[in-house]
Structures are given as C-alpha cells and as structure tokens.
Design a protein around this motif. Structure first.
Motif, short mmCIF file in Angstrom:
data_model
loop_
_atom_site.label_atom_id
_atom_site.label_comp_id
_atom_site.label_asym_id
_atom_site.label_seq_id
_atom_site.Cartn_x
_atom_site.Cartn_y
_atom_site.Cartn_z
N VAL A 1 0.83 -1.21 0.00
CA VAL A 1 0.00 0.00 0.00
C VAL A 1 0.87 1.26 0.00
N ILE A 2 1.95 1.24 0.79
CA ILE A 2 2.85 2.40 0.84
C ILE A 2 3.32 2.75 -0.56
N GLU A 3 3.76 1.73 -1.30
CA GLU A 3 4.28 2.01 -2.64
C GLU A 3 3.18 2.55 -3.56
N ARG A 4 2.02 1.91 -3.50
CA ARG A 4 0.93 2.31 -4.38
C ARG A 4 0.44 3.71 -4.10
N VAL A 5 0.29 4.02 -2.80
CA VAL A 5 -0.32 5.29 -2.42
C VAL A 5 0.69 6.43 -2.42
N ALA A 6 1.88 6.15 -1.90
CA ALA A 6 2.80 7.26 -1.67
C ALA A 6 3.84 7.44 -2.77
N TYR A 7 4.28 6.36 -3.37
CA TYR A 7 5.40 6.51 -4.30
C TYR A 7 5.00 6.40 -5.77
N ARG A 8 4.07 5.50 -6.09
CA ARG A 8 3.75 5.32 -7.51
C ARG A 8 3.26 6.60 -8.18
N PRO A 9 2.38 7.36 -7.49
CA PRO A 9 1.91 8.58 -8.16
C PRO A 9 3.05 9.57 -8.42
N LEU A 10 4.15 9.41 -7.71
CA LEU A 10 5.25 10.37 -7.85
C LEU A 10 6.36 9.85 -8.74
N ARG A 11 6.11 8.71 -9.39
CA ARG A 11 7.17 8.17 -10.23
C ARG A 11 7.48 9.14 -11.36
N GLY A 12 8.74 9.42 -11.55
CA GLY A 12 9.11 10.37 -12.61
C GLY A 12 9.14 11.80 -12.11
N ALA A 13 8.71 12.03 -10.86
CA ALA A 13 8.80 13.39 -10.31
C ALA A 13 10.23 13.66 -9.89
N GLN A 14 10.52 14.89 -9.51
CA GLN A 14 11.86 15.22 -9.02
C GLN A 14 12.18 14.39 -7.79
N ARG A 15 13.45 14.16 -7.57
CA ARG A 15 13.87 13.26 -6.50
C ARG A 15 13.42 13.72 -5.12
N LEU A 16 13.31 15.03 -4.93
CA LEU A 16 12.98 15.55 -3.62
C LEU A 16 11.56 15.18 -3.22
N ALA A 17 10.65 15.12 -4.20
CA ALA A 17 9.23 14.89 -3.90
C ALA A 17 8.99 13.57 -3.16
N PRO A 18 9.45 12.43 -3.70
CA PRO A 18 9.22 11.18 -2.97
C PRO A 18 9.94 11.13 -1.62
#
Ligand SMILES: Nc1ncnc2c1ncn2[C@@H]1O[C@H](COP(=O)(O)OP(=O)(O)OP(=O)(O)O)[C@@H](O)[C@H]1O
Ligand SMILES: [Mg+2]
Lengths: 309, 236
Positions: A87-104
């Motif tokens: 769930v952590i990956e799906r909710v918190a990280y997947r939507p930010l894939r490809g975003a700047q490194r600082l965001a995740p």
C-alpha cells in the motif's frame, strides 16, 4: 577480553537485525533510486502486530506454548507488513514516479509521521512490554553470555539473508529485479511488468522488516510507536555504509555497524574517563554515517554514484 | 496480407510533434529499412511500435490486431521485439542472463536452451563469454547479445534500431551478415539505420523519413539509385 567478546556477540545480534532491515532500504533503492524512509515504521508495525496477536490470543484464553503463540503472531505480522509495504508504494510513491527526487523523499518522511500517528491511535504512546512467551536461557561462551533467543536471532537472520541472496541471484524473479534496477524500460521490453517488480520489492522488503521488528521487540522485551525511527535510521546508515543498492553491502554494513556500535558502547566509558556512558551508543552509528558520507559516499561495496544509469 | 499496418501515426513529446502522421506497412517475411537523418523520428517510431511511447493519433495494426490497448510490457508476448538504440544491455547481468531475459515471457524451458545453443553457434564469442558480465564486452559483442536476446523472444517482427552504431567497419559487416541470416530464417524485420547504403543493400523495401514524415518509399534497389537518396543519404 571478556568485554570485547561480549560486545562482539552483542554487536552480532544487533548487526544481523540491522542487516535484515537494511536489505529493505537497499532493495528499494536498487530498483527505483528511492529511500523509503517509512521502512522503519514497517518494522515497528511488525513488532506491534505480533504483540497484539499474542495478547489477543492470551486474552481470549487460548492456551498454547509460548513459542507457538509467537509463531502465530509472526505469521500474522508478516502478511500485514507485506500488505502495508504494498500500500505504501501504491499510495505514496507510484503517483510520484518520474517526479523530481525531492518529492518522494518528502513524501517518505511525511508517510513515516502518518504511520507513527496511526500507531499511537492503535497502540498508544507508552512502551508495550513484549508478552513473556520465551525463556531467556543464557549460554556462556568463553566468559561472554548470550541468550538462546539471541543465537536464534543471528541464525534466522543469516538464513533469511542467504535465502534472499539466492532468490535474487538464481531465480527468474531475481533476474527480473536486477534487470529492472539496471534498465527498467528495456526490462519492460523483455516483458517484465515493472510495476509488479517494484511491488514485489516493497513486499519482500516489508516481510524482512516485519521479522526484524519482532526480533527487536523480543530482544529488548518491548515495543513502542517510535521504535522504527531510530532502528530505521541505523539500518539506513548500515545500507549506506555497505553501499546503498548493494545487497551484500547491506549485510556487511549492518553487521559492521552493529559491532562498531556495541564496541563503542562497551568502551565509551573508559575512553572518556566515565564522562559518557553506554547510553551514548547511538552517536557511533551517526559518526559512521557522517564519516562514510564524507570519505566514501559510495559505501564499502557500492560503485560510484556516477556509474548508475 | 501485411504483418504490420501503420496508418497516420502521430507521436508527440510534450507539445512537440516528433512523428507527424506516417503510413507504412511490412509484409510477413520482409526485411524493410527505415532511413533518415538524426532527429527524423525513426527511434520514436520504433518505440511507439513496441509500446514504449504512447502515440497521439493514428492506428497500428499488428498481426491483424490494433495494438492500442496492449500494456507496454505485453508487446513482446504478441511477438514484437526490439533491439534498442544503444543496445540496452543489462551490464551487470552475465551474457547468459541477458539472453535469458530475452526469453523472459516464455516457459518452454527445454526449447529455450536449444535456441540458446543456436545463438551461441551464431555468435561463438558469446559462448566463450557466457558467464562474463555483459557490461565488460566490446561494443560489437554487446550488439550480438542484444540481437540474440531479441531473437530468443521468438518475435514475429524484430525491430532493429541502428545496430551498426559506433562499431568498427568489420564488425558492422558481421552484424549485417547476421541480419541477413536471421532474415533468411523467415523473421520479419524493420531495420533503422544511419548506414543507409548497407541497409538498403540488404533490404527488400525502404522508407525515407524526414522531420517526422515519410518522404520516399519503394523497392530498396530503386531507392539506392534515386538521385535524392544518393545525395542526401549515400554521400554520392
Ligand atoms: N524523450 C524525448 N523527449 C522529448 N523529445 C524527444 C524525446 N525523444 C526524442 N525526442 C525528439 O523527437 C525527435 C525525433 O527523435 P528520434 O530519436 O525519434 O529521432 P531519430 O530519427 O531516431 O534520430 P537519430 O538518428 O539521431 O537516432 C527529435 O527532435 C528529438 O529531439
Ligand atoms: Mg534514433
């Protein structure tokens, strides 16, 4: 001499737990170049769920031997943490894939606070004693003492780590994980579903984290909503020390850090003429982190950062 | 009946259109080349065919089916393989592991091993270097790994993106021999090349791409003799 061997043994126990947690950090970093700072909270949840399950069973008068209760607790905690990791990956990280490194990175820190707050709601702010399900038999080796539980922890950690390394090096899934970490788009071209691999990485890392959480809690006989923070930070240090992204490095870094810390704690009193006590042992981990970041940021076994595609 | 039928294909990166409505087709068993200058949109076209890049318009029919709904990792299961530009080798996997990645979606283990042996016969150098990390190979050897890997997925259509890039002439010769051998086995191929002369010499048909559009097409022999092609791409 006694202190020395004693601290090495303590360090080995601590270090193999660090190594188990460090693997979770390093696997995720290896696949997606992300530090999952919420991993420490997964460790905490593993400990908490185990305690809740054991207490619940005892509360409802289930009369089973201690080790069986513990086993049931762990058997619930592992899948719970795997689900949490998923769930952590799906909710918190997947939507930010490809975003700047600082965001995740910021999300990771935020998430870890959210998980701590949720833990407070469920388990409260106080230290929770680990139910007395295990005997702490002491074995003496050359004048140093170790409990049977600690021996079990070391053996389990090594068995799990060997199992993980074999999985990564020898199986189809492991090969796909390594391919994805090197070049996700070409791995996709080969038919690897990169999302599945990333989920699998979080899930496996979280399972290891759950086991580590139970080990920490049984070893210290307690758990606390905040326990994941310090142990997570130290395991992260271990991963950096070994070379983040490198599985063997995480194991080596974890054990080394555990031993450095224990020796430090054992000798800090005499080194500072009694000025600092062993409760200052945490400074060693962070001294190590700072020194590694200054002198060898790629860690012991890691390649130079520039080599990463 | 053509294996691949592309109509009015358009691809954009952000606001910039890299492929501006192109039509082409490839018949079963054909070796077709796509030539054009740097930035013409060749790589973009190939990447779109294998689902690595989403198109903004047009249709792609492969083996009688529109490919629009296929998730990007499933294209290889439908029989589309690509040797990517720059080879896309997994440098920290061994040669053997790289080849096995090519067969990732297959589960006929025994047959895979047989075909791996055939790849090793085709590229004896790879056999000697089976357990070596692919990143330590020479450029030519890496290209062989990339081709062997793509072939192990048993593609119906094999896309090759500049297989000769950065290689010494003698190795380029070898790579083109292999392309012809693979073609002789009946594998359909679309070859993108900067080395237009060699590409046209081994192909049956060709397309010329300029700034996102196909500006010429025809029999490879005809294109080789074409004045404009000779001036622009063959350096005559
Ligand atoms: N990922 C990308 N993001 C934005 N623009 C891109 C991207 N990839 C390619 N382009 C642009 O799209 C156009 C076509 O590029 P493409 O790589 O398809 O050309 P090409 O014909 O393969 O060139 P070359 O012979 O140099 O490989 C170029 O103008 C390029 O700058
Ligand atoms: Mg290109």
């Amino acid at each position: 001499m006694d202190t020395f061997l004693q601290q090495i043994l303590n360090g080995l126990v601590l270090g193999s737990i660090y190594a188990l947690i460090a693997l979770g950090y390093t696997m995720v970093y290896g696949i997606m170049g992300l530090i999952n700072f919420a991993h420490g909270e997964v460790v905490m949840v593993g400990a908490m769920v185990t305690i809740s399950v054991i207490s619940g069973l005892t509360h409802f008068g289930v009369n089973l031997p201690g080790p069986v209760l513990l086993l049931i607790g762990v058997a619930v905690a592992i899948p719970s943490c795997m689900l949490l990791g998923f769930v952590i990956e799906r909710v918190a990280y997947r939507p930010l894939r490809g975003a700047q490194r600082l965001a995740p990175l910021i999300t990771a820190i935020g998430l870890s606070i959210v998980l701590q707050q949720l833990a407070i709601l469920i388990w409260g702010r106080n230290y929770i004693p680990f139910p007395p399900v295990l005997d702490h038999d002491v074995v003496t080796i050359f004048g140093a003492s170790i409990t049977t539980l600690q021996i079990f922890i070391i053996v389990m950690c090594f068995a799990i780590m060997v199992g993980l390394l074999v999985m990564v090096e020898r199986t189809r899934l492991g090969r796909a994980m390594r391919a994805t970490s090197q070049n996700p788009s070409v791995a996709g071209l080969m038919g690897v579903n990169v999302n599945t691999i990333i989920s699998a990485t979080f899930v496996i890392g979280s399972a290891l984290g759950a086991i580590a959480g139970v080990m920490v809690a049984t070893n210290y006989d307690q758990a606390h909503y905040y326990m994941g923070f310090m142990i997570g930070l130290k395991a992260f240090t271990a991963a950096v020390l070994g070379g983040i992204g490198n599985l063997g490095g995480a194991v080596a870094g974890g054990i080394l850090l555990g031993i450095i810390e224990s020796l430090g704690a054992g000798y800090i009193g005499s080194l500072t003429g009694g000025f600092l006590g062993s409760n200052y042992q945490d400074i060693f981990a962070f001294m190590v982190l700072i020194l590694v970041l200054i002198f060898r940021p790629s860690g012991l076994l890691g390649e130079k950062m520039a080599d990463r595609a | 009946m053509s294996l691949l039928q592309v109509k009015n294909l358009q691809v954009s990166y952000g606001g910039i259109q890299a492929v501006k409505g192109i039509d082409f087709s490839i018949g079963k068993g054909e070796l077709v080349t796509l030539i054009g200058a740097n930035g013409a949109g060749k790589t973009t076209t190939l990447r779109t065919l294998v689902g690595m890049v989403k198109r903004s318009g047009g249709s792609i029919e492969f083996d009688g089916k529109e490919t629009a709904g296929i998730p990007s990792h499933a294209f290889v299961r439908h029989g589309l393989a690509m040797v990517p530009e720059g080879r896309g080798i997994f440098g920290k996997l061994t040669v053997e592991e790289n080849l096995l990645m090519g067969a990732y979606v297959r589960d006929d283990k025994a047959q895979i091993l047989v075909e791996m042996e055939r790849i090793y016969q085709l590229f004896p150098r790879l056999k000697e270097r089976q357990r070596q990390l692919a990143g330590t190979l020479s450029g030519g050897e890496q290209q062989m790994v990339a081709m062997g890997r793509a072939m192990l997925s048993k593609p119906k259509l094999l896309l090759l993106d500049e297989p000769s890039m950065g290689l010494a002439p003698i190795i380029v010769q070898k790579i083109f021999e292999i392309i012809q051998m693979v073609a002789a086995e009946g594998v359909t191929m679309l070859l993108v090349e900067q080395n237009a002369r060699l590409a046209l010499e081994v192909s049956q048909r060709g397309y010329v791409m300029e700034s996102g559009r196909i500006t010429m097409e025809g029999e490879a022999k005809t294109l080789l003799d074409d004045e404009r092609v000779r001036n622009a791409y063959l350096g005559d």
